[in-house]
Write a protein that holds these residues in place. Structure first.
Motif, PDB file in Angstrom:
ATOM      1  N   UNK A 115       2.222 -10.572 -20.972  1.00 53.17           N
ATOM      2  CA  UNK A 115       2.110 -10.407 -19.515  1.00 53.17           C
ATOM      3  C   UNK A 115       1.511  -9.041 -19.164  1.00 53.17           C
ATOM      4  N   UNK A 116       1.942  -8.013 -19.901  1.00 53.78           N
ATOM      5  CA  UNK A 116       1.411  -6.664 -19.668  1.00 53.78           C
ATOM      6  C   UNK A 116      -0.085  -6.633 -19.974  1.00 53.78           C
ATOM      7  N   UNK A 117      -0.484  -7.302 -21.054  1.00 50.92           N
ATOM      8  CA  UNK A 117      -1.902  -7.338 -21.434  1.00 50.92           C
ATOM      9  C   UNK A 117      -2.737  -8.017 -20.349  1.00 50.92           C
ATOM     10  N   UNK A 118      -2.248  -9.144 -19.827  1.00 58.69           N
ATOM     11  CA  UNK A 118      -3.002  -9.848 -18.796  1.00 58.69           C
ATOM     12  C   UNK A 118      -3.044  -9.050 -17.491  1.00 58.69           C
ATOM     13  N   UNK A 119      -1.969  -8.336 -17.207  1.00 58.99           N
ATOM     14  CA  UNK A 119      -1.904  -7.610 -15.936  1.00 58.99           C
ATOM     15  C   UNK A 119      -2.754  -6.346 -15.931  1.00 58.99           C
TER      16      UNK A 119
ATOM     17  N   UNK B  94      -9.973 -10.282 -26.297  1.00 58.09           N
ATOM     18  CA  UNK B  94      -9.086 -11.048 -25.424  1.00 58.09           C
ATOM     19  C   UNK B  94      -9.806 -11.390 -24.127  1.00 58.09           C
ATOM     20  N   UNK B  95      -9.726 -12.650 -23.749  1.00 60.86           N
ATOM     21  CA  UNK B  95     -10.228 -13.072 -22.442  1.00 60.86           C
ATOM     22  C   UNK B  95      -9.047 -12.956 -21.474  1.00 60.86           C
TER      23      UNK B  95
ATOM     24  N   UNK C 135      -8.584 -13.083 -18.360  1.00 62.99           N
ATOM     25  CA  UNK C 135      -8.449 -13.984 -17.221  1.00 62.99           C
ATOM     26  C   UNK C 135      -8.186 -15.429 -17.625  1.00 62.99           C
ATOM     27  N   UNK C 136      -8.726 -15.843 -18.764  1.00 60.55           N
ATOM     28  CA  UNK C 136      -8.671 -17.264 -19.109  1.00 60.55           C
ATOM     29  C   UNK C 136      -7.706 -17.619 -20.237  1.00 60.55           C
ATOM     30  N   UNK C 137      -7.363 -16.674 -21.100  1.00 58.93           N
ATOM     31  CA  UNK C 137      -6.407 -16.983 -22.164  1.00 58.93           C
ATOM     32  C   UNK C 137      -4.999 -17.046 -21.594  1.00 58.93           C
ATOM     33  N   UNK C 138      -4.215 -18.005 -22.070  1.00 58.39           N
ATOM     34  CA  UNK C 138      -2.842 -18.170 -21.597  1.00 58.39           C
ATOM     35  C   UNK C 138      -1.923 -17.158 -22.275  1.00 58.39           C
ATOM     36  N   UNK C 139      -0.727 -17.041 -21.736  1.00 58.01           N
ATOM     37  CA  UNK C 139       0.288 -16.169 -22.335  1.00 58.01           C
ATOM     38  C   UNK C 139       0.560 -16.597 -23.773  1.00 58.01           C
ATOM     39  N   UNK C 140       0.702 -17.897 -24.013  1.00 58.58           N
ATOM     40  CA  UNK C 140       0.994 -18.383 -25.365  1.00 58.58           C
ATOM     41  C   UNK C 140      -0.158 -18.101 -26.326  1.00 58.58           C
ATOM     42  N   UNK C 141      -1.380 -18.199 -25.848  1.00 58.12           N
ATOM     43  CA  UNK C 141      -2.530 -17.898 -26.704  1.00 58.12           C
ATOM     44  C   UNK C 141      -2.544 -16.417 -27.092  1.00 58.12           C
ATOM     45  N   UNK C 142      -2.225 -15.553 -26.150  1.00 55.72           N
ATOM     46  CA  UNK C 142      -2.189 -14.118 -26.454  1.00 55.72           C
ATOM     47  C   UNK C 142      -1.044 -13.804 -27.400  1.00 55.72           C
TER      48      UNK C 142
END
Length: 269
Positions: A175-179, A220-221, A223-230
């Motif tokens: 979540x931190x990575x996506x944010x 890492x994408x 915007x498009x990669x899901x939490x589970x994928x990361x």
């Protein structure tokens, strides 16, 4: 640097610099003397931006792992190639470096408090507290503090949240990575749980080959990669994906578990 200049968390940089110098001088022989630390990937560190970098690593002791990273990071930035020879690299250390740690761990005595001032971003664990399993909400202030540290510099986190191997990756890291969309650099360490006690303070055995491998940043994408994928990408990057258990000899797994049990018993006494 002004004498009273502070970082975003209100810590005086002059004091932090001296704490890193003193603690670094006291701990140097733990990685180059009593034991030998093998390093790979110094150039990766020198190629990174000065801020918004998140290091993800497996975890083997409470403190020895991150102290070793302070040595390796500063030595590499000062031009040393996969070496921490000559502790003079700590005279002008990187001050915008932080690590994520459980708040209760950083309150347990004088040494943890000193290490906390040197760079911890303390958070409340959502799954464990005072040795008991818990289930509580993530504090948004904890997430914001990690973001604040990333905005100021480099942050080290241990996404398994425990020193036990092969435990699941906590989704909070993803979540931190996506944010915040940081540059994500994997690190794989070994030898620390054989060298030190669980806290990483007492030297348990000498002449152990420790290792630290700094890998290339993950692609890492955001915007498009899901939490589970990361999460899965992190598991493979720090070599803690469950599938890797199939290629480890059974006797080695049994030896690891026996050592973990011995460490748990020692911690109780």
């Amino acid at each position: 640097m002004g004498l009273f200049k502070k970082n975003p968390f209100g810590h005086y940089l002059f004091l932090k610099k001296w704490l890193i110098r003193i603690m670094g001088g006291l701990t140097h022989r733990r990685y180059r003397g009593f034991n030998d630390l093998h390093i790979e990937g110094s150039q990766v560190l020198r190629d990174l931006p000065d801020t918004n970098v998140l290091f993800i690593s497996n975890h083997q002791t409470y403190f020895a792992d991150v102290v070793a990273m302070y040595h390796v990071f500063n030595a590499s930035l000062s031009g040393r190639e996969d070496s921490i020879k000559n502790v003079g690299y700590l005279w002008n250390p990187k001050l915008n470096m932080y690590y994520v740690a459980a708040r209760e761990t950083m309150k347990g005595g004088l040494l943890p408090k000193v290490l906390a001032y040197a760079g911890s971003v303390s958070i409340d664990r959502t799954w464990r507290a005072a040795g008991q399993d818990v289930n509580r909400q993530v504090k948004m202030s904890d997430i914001s503090n990690i973001g604040k540290a990333l905005d100021d510099g480099w942050v080290v986190t241990f996404p398994q949240g425990t020193t036990k191997p092969w435990k699941p990756i906590r989704k909070g890291t993803a979540h931190i990575i996506k944010r915040y969309k940081p540059v994500v650099v994997p690190i794989v360490i070994d030898g620390f749980r054989r060298s030190f006690d669980r806290k990483g303070i007492r030297i348990k055995k000498r002449n152990i080959l420790q290792s630290m491998v700094i890998k290339q940043p993950l692609e890492i994408d955001y915007d498009n990669e899901s939490i589970n994928q990361i999460v899965e990408k992190i598991e493979y990057a720090i070599e803690q994906h469950p599938s890797l258990l199939k290629v480890i000899p059974q006797e080695e797994l049994e030896a690891i578990e026996a050592l973990n049990e011995k460490r748990r018993y020692s911690a109780k006494n």
